[in-house]
Design an enzyme around this catalytic site. Sequence first.
Site, short mmCIF file in Angstrom:
data_model
loop_
_atom_site.label_atom_id
_atom_site.label_comp_id
_atom_site.label_asym_id
_atom_site.label_seq_id
_atom_site.Cartn_x
_atom_site.Cartn_y
_atom_site.Cartn_z
N ASN A 136 0.86 -1.18 0.00
CA ASN A 136 0.00 0.00 0.00
C ASN A 136 0.90 1.24 0.00
OD1 ASN A 136 0.52 0.84 2.91
ND2 ASN A 136 -0.26 -1.24 3.21
N PRO A 188 -1.44 -12.27 9.71
CA PRO A 188 -1.80 -12.20 11.13
C PRO A 188 -2.19 -10.78 11.51
CG PRO A 188 0.59 -12.36 10.85
CD PRO A 188 -0.01 -12.62 9.51
N ASP A 189 -3.10 -10.66 12.45
CA ASP A 189 -3.48 -9.36 13.00
C ASP A 189 -2.51 -9.04 14.13
OD1 ASP A 189 -4.66 -7.25 14.48
OD2 ASP A 189 -6.62 -7.74 13.63
N PHE A 229 -4.81 1.91 14.63
CA PHE A 229 -5.21 2.87 13.61
C PHE A 229 -6.23 2.22 12.68
CE2 PHE A 229 -1.82 5.18 15.31
CZ PHE A 229 -1.79 6.47 14.77
N LYS A 286 -10.12 -6.04 18.47
CA LYS A 286 -8.68 -6.17 18.67
C LYS A 286 -8.24 -6.03 20.11
CE LYS A 286 -7.71 -4.26 14.04
NZ LYS A 286 -6.89 -5.32 13.43
#
Length: 396
Positions: A207, A302-303, A320, A338
């Site tokens: 990105n 993975p987070d 964020f 989260k």
Amino acid sequence: MQTVLLGITGCIAAYKACEIVRGLQKARDDLRVKVVMTEHATEFVGPTTFRALTHEEVAVGMFDEPGDAIHHVSLAEEADLFCIAPATANTVAKIAQGRADDLLSTTALAFEKQLVVAPAMNEAMYHDEATQENLRTLEARGVRIISPDEGYLACGKEGEGRLADPEAIVEAILGELDRRRDLEGRHVLVTAGPTHEALDAVRYLSNPSSGLTGILIAEEAALRGAEVTLVCGPTALVPPAGVDFVSVTSADEMLKACEAVYDTCDAAVFAAAVTDWRAADASDKKIKRDGEGLTLELEENPDIAATCAARNAGCYNVIFAAETGEPTEKARRKLADKGADLCVANDVSGELGFGSTDNHVWFVTEKGCEELATCSKRTIATHLLNAVVDALSPHE
């Protein structure tokens, strides 16, 4: 009463230093401003102007104050902050290399507190490799660099090199003067930049994140006394001084680096724009075109924030949310999903966000939402760390 020493060098933008003086005086009536000029600067604006504005003597020559035999030392000792604006390429080079051949440069060499430098010059001079190396050298030593703006230059060209807006310089000076050492004894983890997820030997998914927000947060935390671990994906930006910098490429590498230190952290700011997907089976060779379509099978990365928060280490977690469209409701859901304490949300469907120097964000917690209208990412970093300090202070 605090004292700001404003250094002015021989640049057409020298007249803007008058606006900096007035901006400081309007912002704080308890602030003393003194001016030191190079002789070349006086060709653009006379010392009389600054004497009238500051009600102080203006320093120009090495021996222009006979009553003080070591003028540069006395100037350095009485100031709480020294800002050079505008700073020419020559002055930047002298300070970076430790050369002192006039009153301004000898004062800079003797100055032991926060130095702020706002360069202004022709675009070619600014982008010259030597100038960029000198600026990197100063930044690595802890000098605050206020990058120039793009716009119409005195040479008649458009480009980068125009002195930063005087209001931005005033804001930076006041921010440095007001900075507290309120994170001493704390360990702060910050992630920044994008991740690159390999598709084959030469291609990847990613990105447009520059890493600027996370790097500014890490810099601000270090300046406020924290031990900072900065885990950063690929970026062209220079890491700030005073942090433990860990360079990574992929989301897996970033997660491992975070897990290695997370349990020792008081706060973690997950500002990296982690690529959500990766190739299920990346090729170790370049995939060749064969005249037919290519189907890619992707799997989730993975987070990182959720994985770390699940360790229950008593760490204050900031995440964020870069969204397209109304971001605050999505931010509230992310907080719960989260296990985070604060979500900084923004809408990246417009001009702000990835790659920009400004942003418009919302600070979302379980208790409510605070909007921070369009401002610099450095200002956002300051507000964010104020929130972190407020959250940590009950534990002291």
